[in-house]
Design a protein around this motif. Structure first.
Motif, PDB file in Angstrom:
ATOM      1  N   ASN A  36       0.826  -1.198   0.000  1.00  0.00           N
ATOM      2  CA  ASN A  36       0.000   0.000   0.000  1.00  0.00           C
ATOM      3  C   ASN A  36       0.868   1.259   0.000  1.00  0.00           C
ATOM      4  O   ASN A  36       0.546   2.260  -0.630  1.00  0.00           O
ATOM      5  CB  ASN A  36      -0.902  -0.015   1.234  1.00  0.00           C
ATOM      6  CG  ASN A  36      -1.951   1.067   1.167  1.00  0.00           C
ATOM      7  OD1 ASN A  36      -2.565   1.258   0.116  1.00  0.00           O
ATOM      8  ND2 ASN A  36      -2.134   1.780   2.255  1.00  0.00           N
ATOM      9  N   ARG A  37       1.996   1.194   0.679  1.00  0.00           N
ATOM     10  CA  ARG A  37       2.857   2.357   0.827  1.00  0.00           C
ATOM     11  C   ARG A  37       3.680   2.609  -0.441  1.00  0.00           C
ATOM     12  O   ARG A  37       3.839   3.744  -0.869  1.00  0.00           O
ATOM     13  CB  ARG A  37       3.808   2.129   2.007  1.00  0.00           C
ATOM     14  CG  ARG A  37       4.424   3.396   2.580  1.00  0.00           C
ATOM     15  CD  ARG A  37       5.139   3.073   3.870  1.00  0.00           C
ATOM     16  NE  ARG A  37       6.196   2.083   3.693  1.00  0.00           N
ATOM     17  CZ  ARG A  37       7.460   2.376   3.371  1.00  0.00           C
ATOM     18  NH1 ARG A  37       7.828   3.625   3.238  1.00  0.00           N
ATOM     19  NH2 ARG A  37       8.353   1.422   3.224  1.00  0.00           N
ATOM     20  N   THR A  38       4.178   1.529  -1.034  1.00  0.00           N
ATOM     21  CA  THR A  38       5.152   1.714  -2.109  1.00  0.00           C
ATOM     22  C   THR A  38       4.615   1.425  -3.512  1.00  0.00           C
ATOM     23  O   THR A  38       5.035   2.059  -4.465  1.00  0.00           O
ATOM     24  CB  THR A  38       6.383   0.813  -1.892  1.00  0.00           C
ATOM     25  OG1 THR A  38       5.928  -0.539  -1.851  1.00  0.00           O
ATOM     26  CG2 THR A  38       7.088   1.154  -0.590  1.00  0.00           C
ATOM     27  N   GLU A  39       3.716   0.449  -3.616  1.00  0.00           N
ATOM     28  CA  GLU A  39       3.269   0.076  -4.971  1.00  0.00           C
ATOM     29  C   GLU A  39       1.764  -0.112  -5.009  1.00  0.00           C
ATOM     30  O   GLU A  39       1.252  -1.161  -5.383  1.00  0.00           O
ATOM     31  CB  GLU A  39       3.969  -1.215  -5.415  1.00  0.00           C
ATOM     32  CG  GLU A  39       5.421  -1.019  -5.709  1.00  0.00           C
ATOM     33  CD  GLU A  39       6.188  -2.340  -5.674  1.00  0.00           C
ATOM     34  OE1 GLU A  39       6.728  -2.702  -6.728  1.00  0.00           O
ATOM     35  OE2 GLU A  39       6.224  -2.985  -4.618  1.00  0.00           O
ATOM     36  N   LYS A  40       1.081   0.919  -4.585  1.00  0.00           N
ATOM     37  CA  LYS A  40      -0.360   0.861  -4.407  1.00  0.00           C
ATOM     38  C   LYS A  40      -1.086   0.398  -5.670  1.00  0.00           C
ATOM     39  O   LYS A  40      -2.108  -0.276  -5.611  1.00  0.00           O
ATOM     40  CB  LYS A  40      -0.861   2.254  -4.006  1.00  0.00           C
ATOM     41  CG  LYS A  40      -2.089   2.217  -3.137  1.00  0.00           C
ATOM     42  CD  LYS A  40      -2.366   3.611  -2.606  1.00  0.00           C
ATOM     43  CE  LYS A  40      -3.559   3.580  -1.684  1.00  0.00           C
ATOM     44  NZ  LYS A  40      -3.658   4.836  -0.923  1.00  0.00           N
ATOM     45  N   PHE A  41      -0.506   0.761  -6.844  1.00  0.00           N
ATOM     46  CA  PHE A  41      -1.161   0.435  -8.122  1.00  0.00           C
ATOM     47  C   PHE A  41      -1.401  -1.068  -8.284  1.00  0.00           C
ATOM     48  O   PHE A  41      -2.280  -1.478  -9.012  1.00  0.00           O
ATOM     49  CB  PHE A  41      -0.314   0.962  -9.287  1.00  0.00           C
ATOM     50  CG  PHE A  41       1.059   0.360  -9.335  1.00  0.00           C
ATOM     51  CD1 PHE A  41       1.283  -0.809 -10.069  1.00  0.00           C
ATOM     52  CD2 PHE A  41       2.128   0.943  -8.648  1.00  0.00           C
ATOM     53  CE1 PHE A  41       2.545  -1.369 -10.105  1.00  0.00           C
ATOM     54  CE2 PHE A  41       3.393   0.361  -8.690  1.00  0.00           C
ATOM     55  CZ  PHE A  41       3.607  -0.791  -9.419  1.00  0.00           C
ATOM     56  N   ILE A  42      -0.595  -1.876  -7.551  1.00  0.00           N
ATOM     57  CA  ILE A  42      -0.765  -3.329  -7.673  1.00  0.00           C
ATOM     58  C   ILE A  42      -2.202  -3.744  -7.357  1.00  0.00           C
ATOM     59  O   ILE A  42      -2.790  -4.584  -8.036  1.00  0.00           O
ATOM     60  CB  ILE A  42       0.226  -4.072  -6.734  1.00  0.00           C
ATOM     61  CG1 ILE A  42       1.627  -3.994  -7.322  1.00  0.00           C
ATOM     62  CG2 ILE A  42      -0.189  -5.530  -6.564  1.00  0.00           C
ATOM     63  CD1 ILE A  42       2.683  -4.694  -6.487  1.00  0.00           C
ATOM     64  N   MET A  46      -5.207  -6.338  -9.417  1.00  0.00           N
ATOM     65  CA  MET A  46      -5.486  -7.672  -8.876  1.00  0.00           C
ATOM     66  C   MET A  46      -6.887  -8.104  -9.293  1.00  0.00           C
ATOM     67  O   MET A  46      -7.816  -7.293  -9.307  1.00  0.00           O
ATOM     68  CB  MET A  46      -5.406  -7.669  -7.344  1.00  0.00           C
ATOM     69  CG  MET A  46      -3.997  -7.532  -6.787  1.00  0.00           C
ATOM     70  SD  MET A  46      -2.826  -8.760  -7.411  1.00  0.00           S
ATOM     71  CE  MET A  46      -3.352 -10.207  -6.518  1.00  0.00           C
ATOM     72  N   SER A  47      -7.026  -9.363  -9.672  1.00  0.00           N
ATOM     73  CA  SER A  47      -8.325  -9.857 -10.123  1.00  0.00           C
ATOM     74  C   SER A  47      -8.576 -11.238  -9.531  1.00  0.00           C
ATOM     75  O   SER A  47      -7.702 -12.107  -9.565  1.00  0.00           O
ATOM     76  CB  SER A  47      -8.325  -9.935 -11.657  1.00  0.00           C
ATOM     77  OG  SER A  47      -8.856 -11.165 -12.100  1.00  0.00           O
ATOM     78  N   TRP A  48      -9.758 -11.421  -8.922  1.00  0.00           N
ATOM     79  CA  TRP A  48     -10.101 -12.731  -8.350  1.00  0.00           C
ATOM     80  C   TRP A  48     -10.071 -13.808  -9.426  1.00  0.00           C
ATOM     81  O   TRP A  48      -9.556 -14.903  -9.219  1.00  0.00           O
ATOM     82  CB  TRP A  48     -11.496 -12.691  -7.717  1.00  0.00           C
ATOM     83  CG  TRP A  48     -11.487 -12.072  -6.358  1.00  0.00           C
ATOM     84  CD1 TRP A  48     -11.946 -10.832  -6.035  1.00  0.00           C
ATOM     85  CD2 TRP A  48     -10.987 -12.652  -5.141  1.00  0.00           C
ATOM     86  NE1 TRP A  48     -11.760 -10.596  -4.691  1.00  0.00           N
ATOM     87  CE2 TRP A  48     -11.186 -11.698  -4.120  1.00  0.00           C
ATOM     88  CE3 TRP A  48     -10.391 -13.866  -4.817  1.00  0.00           C
ATOM     89  CZ2 TRP A  48     -10.807 -11.933  -2.805  1.00  0.00           C
ATOM     90  CZ3 TRP A  48     -10.030 -14.107  -3.504  1.00  0.00           C
ATOM     91  CH2 TRP A  48     -10.229 -13.140  -2.512  1.00  0.00           C
ATOM     92  N   LYS A  49     -10.637 -13.464 -10.585  1.00  0.00           N
ATOM     93  CA  LYS A  49     -10.753 -14.463 -11.643  1.00  0.00           C
ATOM     94  C   LYS A  49      -9.385 -14.984 -12.074  1.00  0.00           C
ATOM     95  O   LYS A  49      -9.138 -16.191 -12.079  1.00  0.00           O
ATOM     96  CB  LYS A  49     -11.471 -13.818 -12.837  1.00  0.00           C
ATOM     97  CG  LYS A  49     -11.662 -14.749 -14.018  1.00  0.00           C
ATOM     98  CD  LYS A  49     -12.391 -14.040 -15.147  1.00  0.00           C
ATOM     99  CE  LYS A  49     -12.027 -14.685 -16.478  1.00  0.00           C
ATOM    100  NZ  LYS A  49     -12.358 -13.805 -17.614  1.00  0.00           N
ATOM    101  N   TYR A  50      -8.480 -14.041 -12.404  1.00  0.00           N
ATOM    102  CA  TYR A  50      -7.179 -14.473 -12.893  1.00  0.00           C
ATOM    103  C   TYR A  50      -6.305 -15.035 -11.773  1.00  0.00           C
ATOM    104  O   TYR A  50      -5.467 -15.908 -11.995  1.00  0.00           O
ATOM    105  CB  TYR A  50      -6.484 -13.327 -13.638  1.00  0.00           C
ATOM    106  CG  TYR A  50      -7.194 -12.990 -14.920  1.00  0.00           C
ATOM    107  CD1 TYR A  50      -7.276 -13.929 -15.945  1.00  0.00           C
ATOM    108  CD2 TYR A  50      -7.811 -11.752 -15.100  1.00  0.00           C
ATOM    109  CE1 TYR A  50      -7.946 -13.643 -17.123  1.00  0.00           C
ATOM    110  CE2 TYR A  50      -8.479 -11.452 -16.272  1.00  0.00           C
ATOM    111  CZ  TYR A  50      -8.549 -12.395 -17.292  1.00  0.00           C
ATOM    112  OH  TYR A  50      -9.221 -12.121 -18.437  1.00  0.00           O
TER     113      TYR A  50
END
Lengths: 219, 127
Positions: A36-42, A46-50
């Protein structure tokens, strides 16, 4: 003897489970906090399906190119992990103790089957050890900690096997079994054994990135 | 003739003596595990009389207890004419622990409390 047993089956057992569950929570919270602090874009891709598609795929023996590339290792890895997780949870002796202590019990493996599964864990550990010692590309990336971790995991099974059969030094072996199991539990969150919790997350991340972003498969 | 008669008498007496003792109640050396459907362990060691003597247990009701309908222990009454399995079934029933747990809590529980007597599986169930 009684004092030792009372200690390892009482306070030490509580401590081991506390470190195991507390450690898992701590590592997960830390991870989420760091991301959350460094790479929030991750989080956004994120996708449950994949995630589930990738995890499911990698759970199938020979389901991925990588599994097919190393058939021996794949068989050992699957056998090892299934036996490692199933045997202690469904072992009659363990359920007897849960029942006595907390009035909970569940289905158990016949002792004979559990015995074979224990031997399989030990054989796989031996395989992993030999592989580390003789395969050049594996030997190259092996450090002392790999052997320590292998020993931490093998010990409860070796001592458990010997204690069950009461072949020699029974009381000592039984105590050694309890202590080595506790060491393993406590070590899981704080060593590379933490892949128990992190590998599904890594897989989910890879699955999501490949599936949702790159529109590709990660297997 | 007299000698033979004496030997015959002795043999007969001996046979009689041994068969009586063989048919009379045998010393209990293990807790019979045949009441379990498919026992997974050898019967637990338990030399009834010697055990209770060594452990200095005078009150039979420490093990052979009687409870009233409200689950209150009845003092000065004991149930040694019933086997544990007559009241303790294979599964828990309310406050009545299942047979395996009843044995373990009774036997191992006292051993832990007193710091004497076996507490490890194999000390009671040796192969």
């Amino acid at each position: 003897m009684h004092a030792v047993y009372a200690f390892v089956s009482g306070p030490l057992a509580w401590l081991a489970f506390l470190l195991f569950f507390g450690g898992i929570c701590y590592r997960l919270v830390r991870l989420l906090w760091e991301v959350n602090r460094t790479e929030k874009f991750i989080f956004s891709y994120m996708s449950w399906k994949y995630s589930l598609r990738s995890i499911g795929r990698w759970l199938i023996p020979f389901g991925t190119a990588n599994w097919r590339l190393h058939p021996g290792l794949t068989v050992a890895t699957f056998t090892f992990h299934i036996c490692l997780l199933v045997t202690p949870v469904f072992l009659l002796s363990h359920v007897v103790l849960w029942d006595e202590a907390f009035d909970v019990s569940w289905w158990t493996l016949p002792d004979g089957v559990a015995d074979v599964m224990t031997v399989l864990v030990i054989v796989c550990c031996a395989y992993f050890l030999i592989r580390r010692l003789v395969t050049p590309e594996v030997k190259f990336v092996t450090t002392a900690s790999d052997f320590v971790i292998l020993a931490i995991v093998a010990a409860p099974f070796i001592t458990g096997f010997l204690a069950y059969h009461q072949w020699f030094a029974y009381p000592v072996m039984a105590i050694a079994h309890i202590v080595s199991g506790e060491i393993m539990l406590a070590a899981i969150p704080f060593t590379r054994l933490s892949h128990m919790i992190f590998s599904p997350l890594t897989r989910a991340y890879m699955g999501s990135e490949f599936g949702k972003v790159r529109h590709a498969r990660d297997w | 003739m007299k000698g033979i008669a004496c030997v015959a008498m002795a043999v007969l007496l001996g046979v009689g003596f041994f068969s009586v003792s063989a048919f009379s109640q045998e010393e209990m050396v293990v807790v019979d595990n045949r009441v379990f459907d498919a026992p997974q362990r050898p019967s637990s060691r338990f030399e009834h009389d010697a055990h209770n003597e060594a452990a200095e247990i005078e009150d039979c009701a420490v093990c052979h207890h009687v409870y009233d309908d409200d689950g209150v222990l009845v003092e000065d009454e004991s149930s040694e004419d019933s086997s544990c399995s007559e009241c303790h079934g294979i599964a828990d029933e309310g406050r009545i622990p299942n047979l395996r747990k009843a044995y373990h809590r009774n036997c191992k529980g006292c051993h832990r409390e007193q710091g004497a007597g076996p507490v490890l599986c194999g000390e009671c169930h040796p192969w």
